[in-house]
Design a protein around this motif. Structure first.
Motif, PDB file in Angstrom:
ATOM      1  N   ASN A  61       8.605 -19.856 -29.671  1.00  0.00           N
ATOM      2  CA  ASN A  61       9.133 -19.124 -28.619  1.00  0.00           C
ATOM      3  C   ASN A  61       8.255 -19.555 -27.333  1.00  0.00           C
ATOM      4  O   ASN A  61       8.451 -18.770 -26.095  1.00  0.00           O
ATOM      5  CB  ASN A  61       9.479 -17.815 -28.610  1.00  0.00           C
ATOM      6  N   ARG A  62       7.245 -20.388 -27.442  1.00  0.00           N
ATOM      7  CA  ARG A  62       6.212 -20.746 -26.341  1.00  0.00           C
ATOM      8  C   ARG A  62       6.652 -22.196 -25.984  1.00  0.00           C
ATOM      9  O   ARG A  62       6.697 -22.996 -27.003  1.00  0.00           O
ATOM     10  CB  ARG A  62       5.018 -20.630 -26.829  1.00  0.00           C
ATOM     11  N   PHE A  63       6.879 -22.571 -24.891  1.00  0.00           N
ATOM     12  CA  PHE A  63       7.394 -23.826 -24.387  1.00  0.00           C
ATOM     13  C   PHE A  63       6.648 -24.369 -23.088  1.00  0.00           C
ATOM     14  O   PHE A  63       5.978 -23.516 -22.058  1.00  0.00           O
ATOM     15  CB  PHE A  63       8.839 -23.856 -23.848  1.00  0.00           C
ATOM     16  N   LEU A  64       6.011 -25.430 -23.514  1.00  0.00           N
ATOM     17  CA  LEU A  64       5.169 -26.345 -22.272  1.00  0.00           C
ATOM     18  C   LEU A  64       6.170 -27.353 -21.460  1.00  0.00           C
ATOM     19  O   LEU A  64       6.864 -28.191 -22.222  1.00  0.00           O
ATOM     20  CB  LEU A  64       4.021 -26.971 -22.885  1.00  0.00           C
ATOM     21  N   ILE A  65       6.565 -27.089 -20.358  1.00  0.00           N
ATOM     22  CA  ILE A  65       7.097 -27.766 -19.686  1.00  0.00           C
ATOM     23  C   ILE A  65       6.560 -28.741 -18.573  1.00  0.00           C
ATOM     24  O   ILE A  65       5.961 -28.369 -17.929  1.00  0.00           O
ATOM     25  CB  ILE A  65       8.306 -27.027 -18.820  1.00  0.00           C
ATOM     26  N   PHE A  66       7.000 -30.141 -18.697  1.00  0.00           N
ATOM     27  CA  PHE A  66       6.385 -30.992 -17.608  1.00  0.00           C
ATOM     28  C   PHE A  66       7.684 -31.463 -16.703  1.00  0.00           C
ATOM     29  O   PHE A  66       8.736 -31.834 -17.210  1.00  0.00           O
ATOM     30  CB  PHE A  66       5.512 -32.095 -18.457  1.00  0.00           C
ATOM     31  N   GLY A  67       7.224 -31.825 -15.674  1.00  0.00           N
ATOM     32  CA  GLY A  67       8.040 -32.353 -14.585  1.00  0.00           C
ATOM     33  C   GLY A  67       6.925 -33.399 -13.831  1.00  0.00           C
ATOM     34  O   GLY A  67       6.030 -33.405 -13.590  1.00  0.00           O
ATOM     35  N   VAL A  68       7.743 -34.463 -13.578  1.00  0.00           N
ATOM     36  CA  VAL A  68       7.172 -35.689 -12.596  1.00  0.00           C
ATOM     37  C   VAL A  68       7.740 -35.733 -11.563  1.00  0.00           C
ATOM     38  O   VAL A  68       8.918 -35.792 -11.081  1.00  0.00           O
ATOM     39  CB  VAL A  68       7.103 -36.996 -13.397  1.00  0.00           C
ATOM     40  N   THR A  69       7.076 -35.728 -10.202  1.00  0.00           N
ATOM     41  CA  THR A  69       7.427 -35.751  -8.942  1.00  0.00           C
ATOM     42  C   THR A  69       7.371 -37.381  -8.384  1.00  0.00           C
ATOM     43  O   THR A  69       7.038 -38.181  -9.275  1.00  0.00           O
ATOM     44  CB  THR A  69       6.281 -35.038  -7.869  1.00  0.00           C
ATOM     45  N   LEU A  94       3.795 -32.009 -12.921  1.00  0.00           N
ATOM     46  CA  LEU A  94       3.647 -30.297 -12.737  1.00  0.00           C
ATOM     47  C   LEU A  94       4.049 -29.858 -14.222  1.00  0.00           C
ATOM     48  O   LEU A  94       4.684 -30.391 -14.944  1.00  0.00           O
ATOM     49  CB  LEU A  94       4.880 -30.098 -11.850  1.00  0.00           C
ATOM     50  N   ALA A  95       3.123 -28.812 -14.474  1.00  0.00           N
ATOM     51  CA  ALA A  95       3.425 -28.224 -15.683  1.00  0.00           C
ATOM     52  C   ALA A  95       3.435 -26.688 -15.520  1.00  0.00           C
ATOM     53  O   ALA A  95       3.036 -26.066 -14.732  1.00  0.00           O
ATOM     54  CB  ALA A  95       1.914 -28.485 -16.679  1.00  0.00           C
ATOM     55  N   TYR A  96       4.402 -26.271 -16.555  1.00  0.00           N
ATOM     56  CA  TYR A  96       4.737 -24.670 -16.443  1.00  0.00           C
ATOM     57  C   TYR A  96       4.807 -24.509 -17.923  1.00  0.00           C
ATOM     58  O   TYR A  96       5.430 -24.742 -18.658  1.00  0.00           O
ATOM     59  CB  TYR A  96       6.037 -24.664 -15.905  1.00  0.00           C
ATOM     60  N   LEU A  97       4.125 -23.122 -18.262  1.00  0.00           N
ATOM     61  CA  LEU A  97       4.026 -22.615 -19.498  1.00  0.00           C
ATOM     62  C   LEU A  97       4.849 -21.302 -19.358  1.00  0.00           C
ATOM     63  O   LEU A  97       4.782 -20.393 -18.928  1.00  0.00           O
ATOM     64  CB  LEU A  97       2.668 -22.333 -19.818  1.00  0.00           C
ATOM     65  N   ALA A  98       5.933 -21.435 -20.204  1.00  0.00           N
ATOM     66  CA  ALA A  98       6.946 -20.386 -20.624  1.00  0.00           C
ATOM     67  C   ALA A  98       6.534 -19.683 -21.973  1.00  0.00           C
ATOM     68  O   ALA A  98       6.698 -20.368 -23.009  1.00  0.00           O
ATOM     69  CB  ALA A  98       8.255 -21.036 -20.553  1.00  0.00           C
ATOM     70  N   VAL A  99       5.991 -18.454 -21.629  1.00  0.00           N
ATOM     71  CA  VAL A  99       5.355 -17.853 -22.815  1.00  0.00           C
ATOM     72  C   VAL A  99       6.505 -16.900 -23.445  1.00  0.00           C
ATOM     73  O   VAL A  99       7.708 -16.523 -22.887  1.00  0.00           O
ATOM     74  CB  VAL A  99       4.435 -16.710 -22.208  1.00  0.00           C
ATOM     75  N   ASP A 100       6.316 -16.236 -24.750  1.00  0.00           N
ATOM     76  CA  ASP A 100       7.067 -15.570 -25.467  1.00  0.00           C
ATOM     77  C   ASP A 100       7.427 -14.408 -24.761  1.00  0.00           C
ATOM     78  O   ASP A 100       6.661 -13.763 -24.369  1.00  0.00           O
ATOM     79  CB  ASP A 100       6.459 -15.320 -26.868  1.00  0.00           C
ATOM     80  N   GLY A 101       8.844 -14.222 -24.764  1.00  0.00           N
ATOM     81  CA  GLY A 101       8.999 -12.971 -23.916  1.00  0.00           C
ATOM     82  C   GLY A 101       9.417 -13.180 -22.274  1.00  0.00           C
ATOM     83  O   GLY A 101       9.894 -12.223 -21.760  1.00  0.00           O
ATOM     84  N   SER A 125      11.565 -18.814 -21.348  1.00  0.00           N
ATOM     85  CA  SER A 125      11.264 -18.816 -23.102  1.00  0.00           C
ATOM     86  C   SER A 125      12.616 -18.461 -23.490  1.00  0.00           C
ATOM     87  O   SER A 125      13.235 -19.098 -24.324  1.00  0.00           O
ATOM     88  CB  SER A 125      10.357 -17.870 -23.562  1.00  0.00           C
ATOM     89  N   HIS A 126      13.441 -17.511 -22.976  1.00  0.00           N
ATOM     90  CA  HIS A 126      14.552 -16.864 -23.738  1.00  0.00           C
ATOM     91  C   HIS A 126      15.854 -17.876 -23.245  1.00  0.00           C
ATOM     92  O   HIS A 126      16.496 -18.366 -24.410  1.00  0.00           O
ATOM     93  CB  HIS A 126      15.102 -15.378 -23.109  1.00  0.00           C
ATOM     94  N   GLU A 127      15.873 -18.437 -22.126  1.00  0.00           N
ATOM     95  CA  GLU A 127      16.969 -19.548 -22.095  1.00  0.00           C
ATOM     96  C   GLU A 127      16.610 -20.973 -22.733  1.00  0.00           C
ATOM     97  O   GLU A 127      17.618 -21.605 -23.280  1.00  0.00           O
ATOM     98  CB  GLU A 127      16.817 -19.740 -20.522  1.00  0.00           C
ATOM     99  N   LEU A 128      15.264 -21.138 -23.137  1.00  0.00           N
ATOM    100  CA  LEU A 128      14.953 -22.352 -23.798  1.00  0.00           C
ATOM    101  C   LEU A 128      15.471 -22.434 -25.184  1.00  0.00           C
ATOM    102  O   LEU A 128      15.407 -23.377 -25.940  1.00  0.00           O
ATOM    103  CB  LEU A 128      13.843 -22.754 -23.364  1.00  0.00           C
ATOM    104  N   GLN A 129      15.153 -21.088 -25.800  1.00  0.00           N
ATOM    105  CA  GLN A 129      15.358 -21.326 -27.253  1.00  0.00           C
ATOM    106  C   GLN A 129      16.796 -21.743 -27.775  1.00  0.00           C
ATOM    107  O   GLN A 129      17.726 -21.556 -27.445  1.00  0.00           O
ATOM    108  CB  GLN A 129      15.364 -19.691 -27.556  1.00  0.00           C
TER     109      GLN A 129
END
Length: 382
Positions: free
Chosen positions: A64-72, A78-85, A89-93
């Protein structure tokens, strides 16, 4: 075997507040001797506070931990860490079940996006339905007649609104467009396709110049055109070409394991004394291939040559996606891909003028070996 590939990454961490934290030491490291690729240094020197969430001892393999990347648009990551809880994270499961996968990554559209595959196919269908079209080339001044043998590609690019350029980027909506000539649209597997045209970045060709290279390894024009020297001929792996005296090899590539073992190696042309006449380094070729060929479409054409040229484009096209440069090297080793240059010097003894054309080519029947996914599409059904 101790050499490695490194590529810096312009990366910033995105905080939930919208604040950006630069990560100045981020890099991708490829270890060809294993092989293994690592994302490294993404926290070193950064003010972002994510250490505890990256600690494998504390987090383990948390699903339930997600590492999200986007490119400008300016290629910053750009990196974003969606942690458990977290809400993210809930939306990506469970998203993996429906998300498009590209290599290691899943693509998550954040808004309505254009279906580039469908848009490409619709445009190619429109072109196929045109029937015979005049041979043209798109320039800054608009459409101009095109009368050379390679005008099939230029004409297709013009119909797609693409101006010829030397940029190593895909041609149309993120797709590389490759045209190949055939005699009959029912026979698509015997044509020759020019796969890529990179210039050498090493060897005599670069250190001493193309003029010295052609004078050392070229030959007098075979059609008897005066004061002209040529360098051509099909160069396949491990086979010496008598006319040039050169043999094509893979330097720094282990043929038994089919892996790169020396990052300084590449595709080379060697003479009988072991001198590198020309080299295309792995680093340059990998960069060119990954930029241009992750998504490609191969379009057949028929030429009509009379007072002027005309072309028709077929309704059966080959869509290819997902590739690995090691597929290319394997094809070189097996002689499916070969070097077939067209380099010349005119006015060789007076005022020499050189023309460069380095071509790596492949038969259309062998294209499938270069991609993970190949799909034949009938445009009449799109």
């Amino acid at each position: 075997g101790s050499k490695i590939f490194k590529s810096t990454v312009q990366l910033s961490w995105l905080a939930p507040t919208g604040h950006l934290f630069d990560a100045p030491n981020s890099k991708i490291i490829h270890y060809p001797q294993y092989p293994e690729t690592r994302f490294s240094g993404f926290l070193k020197g950064s003010d972002v506070e994510l250490s505890e969430w990256m600690d494998p001892a504390k987090q383990g393999r948390n699903p339930n931990r997600f590492l999200i990347f986007g490119v400008t648009d300016n290629r910053r990551v750009l990196a974003y860490l969606a942690v458990d809880g977290s809400i993210a994270s809930h939306e990506l499961q469970g998203f993996e079940a429906t998300a498009k996968r590209i290599g290691l990554f899943f693509e998550i559209p954040l808004q309505e996006v254009q279906d580039t595959r469908l848009a490409l196919l619709m445009k190619l269908k429109e072109i196929a339905e045109l029937g015979w079209v005049d041979s043209v080339r798109l320039s800054a001044n608009g459409l101009t007649p095109c009368n050379s043998p390679n005008c099939g590609g230029y004409t297709l690019e013009a119909l797609l609104g693409i101006s010829p350029n030397g940029f190593a980027e895909p041609d149309y909506l993120g797709w590389e467009v490759k045209q190949f000539g055939v005699k009959n649209f029912s026979k698509l597997n015997s044509s020759i396709i020019t796969l890529m045209t990179p210039e050498p970045d090493g060897g005599v060709y670069c250190t001493d110049g193309v003029d010295t290279f052609v004078r050392a390894y070229g030959y007098a024009d075979l059609k008897g055109r005066e004061d002209r020297l040529n360098f051509g001929g099909v160069h396949r792996h491990g086979t010496k070409v008598a006319r040039t005296g050169l043999t094509l090899y893979l330097k720094g590539y282990d043929t038994s394991t089919q892996k790169i073992v020396d990052a300084d190696g590449g595709i080379v042309l060697l003479d009988d004394f072991g001198v590198i006449a020309a080299q295309w380094g792995f680093t340059k070729l990998i960069d060119h291939w990954k930029r241009k060929h992750n998504q490609a479409v191969y379009v057949p054409s028929i030429a009509e040559i009379g007072a002027s040229r005309r072309y028709r484009y077929g309704a059966s096209v080959k869509l290819c996606s997902g590739t690995d440069f090691l597929h290319v090297l394997k094809a070189v080793l097996e002689s499916s891909i070969y070097y077939d240059p067209g380099i010349k010097i005119e006015n060789a003894s007076t005022n020499p003028v050189s023309k460069r054309r380095s071509q790596f080519r492949i038969k259309s029947k062998d294209i499938n070996s270069l991609y993970n996914l190949v799909e034949m599409v009938d445009l009449t059904n799109v």
